[in-house]
Design an enzyme around this catalytic site. Structure first.
Site, PDB file in Angstrom:
ATOM      1  CD  GLN A 128      32.244  35.927  40.277  1.00 37.22           C
ATOM      2  OE1 GLN A 128      31.320  36.359  39.605  1.00 37.22           O
ATOM      3  NE2 GLN A 128      33.086  35.008  39.830  1.00 37.22           N
TER       4      GLN A 128
ATOM      5  CB  CYS B 271      21.377  55.245  31.824  1.00 36.72           C
ATOM      6  SG  CYS B 271      22.780  54.348  32.510  1.00 36.72           S
TER       7      CYS B 271
ATOM      8  CD  GLU C 247      44.265  34.325  36.861  1.00 41.00           C
ATOM      9  OE1 GLU C 247      44.493  35.052  35.887  1.00 41.00           O
ATOM     10  OE2 GLU C 247      43.183  33.720  37.026  1.00 41.00           O
TER      11      GLU C 247
ATOM     12  CB  CYS D 148      19.627  48.905  33.283  1.00 33.43           C
ATOM     13  SG  CYS D 148      20.404  48.965  34.900  1.00 33.43           S
TER      14      CYS D 148
ATOM     15  CB  CYS E  68      22.390  54.595  39.662  1.00 36.55           C
ATOM     16  SG  CYS E  68      22.838  52.947  39.088  1.00 36.55           S
TER      17      CYS E  68
ATOM     18  CG  ASP F 121      35.082  31.435  37.029  1.00 38.72           C
ATOM     19  OD1 ASP F 121      34.398  31.615  36.011  1.00 38.72           O
ATOM     20  OD2 ASP F 121      35.121  32.244  37.976  1.00 38.72           O
TER      21      ASP F 121
ATOM     22  CB  CYS G 185      30.661  34.929  32.404  1.00 39.17           C
ATOM     23  SG  CYS G 185      32.206  35.050  31.484  1.00 39.17           S
TER      24      CYS G 185
ATOM     25  CG  PHE H 263      40.783  29.902  33.854  1.00 44.13           C
ATOM     26  CD1 PHE H 263      41.475  30.670  32.927  1.00 44.13           C
ATOM     27  CD2 PHE H 263      40.439  28.607  33.515  1.00 44.13           C
ATOM     28  CE1 PHE H 263      41.803  30.151  31.679  1.00 44.13           C
ATOM     29  CE2 PHE H 263      40.759  28.072  32.282  1.00 44.13           C
ATOM     30  CZ  PHE H 263      41.440  28.842  31.361  1.00 44.13           C
TER      31      PHE H 263
END
Length: 409
Positions: free
Chosen positions: A240, A63, A287, A66, A140, A335, A361, A267
């Site tokens: 999130q 997979c 936004e 991950c 999973c 953000d 991020c 944002f």
């Protein structure tokens, strides 16, 4: 050929001298295998690292969901902190790092899955590692149990609404009222298909089913809780990845903002930060996506005990908030998406805002934006790394910036 892994790249591959990239390896390991170009695709581990562990998920090798299940949690925590440190060091920045906050296994509340029809039914799962093949994931260890329970529904939706030649994509989000499912690349909706899909949504207890931009069924509005407010995000809207990750990000933002009475949330999405902050402060939430702004505004209007939340639909990349607009705020939360927010950061750097809570991020664009703020007189007080994309190379963070107002006098 034998190689020794010297370090990990930011995408999780081991890197040996050359550089040669070797998947699923760790620093210090001695590996052997055939090299194609700059890669050893099927390494044999001759000398394993003490940080190597048995992957908890039986699907790990096949997979692509991950990348880092072959190593200890402690190693991953240090590695992710170092990704951010390295990005800041490239900009000549050093700061205090708080202890990383990592979400537990089986906590992902949203996921993007793919489905394809087969002779016997359908396969739903993640794409294989560096492959277009869909790998089923019945065991999973990443997804929340509620998302795992949705796979039979997604398989039936694939059988009924999927093309024989293509894949159908599902964005699945957990809510208190049930699962919110957005399907794309399915068969075109007609009257009979709409009836079949609506019946399936009811049978499987889906809160909402949207099909290529059209609402097919809504048993209950799939609400998310942001502080005292209940918000129904538009289908596919950003959320999130885990409740624990959101809580860690929010706690850091609340601490940075402190007792600020007027806050701008840039944002703002559907109100992840704006609505909880409204318990103590007046908030302007900006936004670019109008449906998310509408959801945030409706959530605020239906809540009680919150201070005023003003909303604005505005593209901050093309039309950032300028210093004369920012001067009325005691704190700013920002953000942005992975590209960062260079245009808006440049205006913040020229402003007199005393406190900035920066959520990111992407450590590389965060480092660039942090350099702009530091050059303008801001201090980077600390960074909090949050790992809500467990076993991946993805990193999120919150950073505390402040400016001594005496410097502006």
């Amino acid at each position: 050929m034998k190689l020794t892994i010297e370090r990990l790249g930011h995408l999780g591959d081991g890197i040996a001298e050359g550089p040669i990239f070797v998947p699923m390896t760790l620093p210090g390991e001695v590996v052997e295998g055939d090299i194609e170009g700059d890669q050893m695709l099927s390494p044999r581990i001759l000398t394993p690292s003490p940080d190597r562990v048995r992957a908890p998920c039986p699907h790990f090798k096949a997979c692509g969901g991950c990348l880092m299940q072959h190593t200890s949690d402690g190693f991953v925590a240090v590695w992710k902190q170092d990704i951010v440190r390295t990005a800041l060091k490239a900009q000549g920045i050093e700061t205090v790092f708080r202890e990383i906050q990592t979400s537990p296994p089986q906590s992902r509340r949203r996921a993007s899955l793919s489905g394809t029809r087969t002779k016997k039914g359908a396969t739903v799962g993640f794409h294989g590692r560096a492959s277009g093949t869909i790998v089923p994931i019945p065991a999973c260890k990443l997804l929340h149990p509620d998302l795992m329970a949705a796979i039979p529904a997604l398989e039936q939706l694939t059988v009924t609404g999927g093309s024989r030649k293509g894949e159908i994509s599902f964005s699945v989000t957990r809510s208190a009222e049930g699962l919110d499912v957005l399907a794309t690349a399915g068969k075109p909706l007609d009257g009979s298909l709409r009836i079949e899909l609506a019946a399936m949504a009811e049978r499987f207890g889906l809160a909402r089913l949207e099909w290529d931009g059209e609402l097919v069924a809504q048993h209950m509005p799939p609400a998310q809780r942001f502080g005292k407010a209940s918000v129904v995000p538009p289908p596919g809207a950003f959320l999130q990845a885990t409740e624990q990750g959101e809580a860690a990000l929010l706690a850091a933002v609340v601490e940075i903002v402190g007792d600020a009475r007027r806050v701008a949330d840039l944002f703002a999405g559907c109100g992840t930060f704006a609505l909880p902050l409204a318990a103590k402060a007046e908030v302007l939430a900006i936004e670019s996506e109008a449906p998310m702004v509408a959801a945030l505004d409706h959530g605020w209007r239906m809540a009680s005990g919150l201070k005023r939340v003003m909303t604005e639909t505005r593209d901050l990349f093309r039309r950032p908030l300028y210093p004369d607009e920012l001067k009325r705020f005691d704190a700013v939360v920002i953000d942005p998406p992975r590209a960062g927010a260079e245009a808006q950061i440049e205006q913040l750097a020229r402003s007199s805002v005393p406190v900035i809570a920066a959520v990111s991020c992407n450590p590389v664009t965060f480092g660039r934006d942090a350099r702009i703020l530091l050059d303008a007189g801001y201090a980077l007080n600390w960074v909090q790394v949050v790992d809500q994309f467990r076993w991946s190379s993805h990193v999120e963070l919150v950073a505390s910036f402040s400016k001594d107002q005496r410097a502006n006098r």
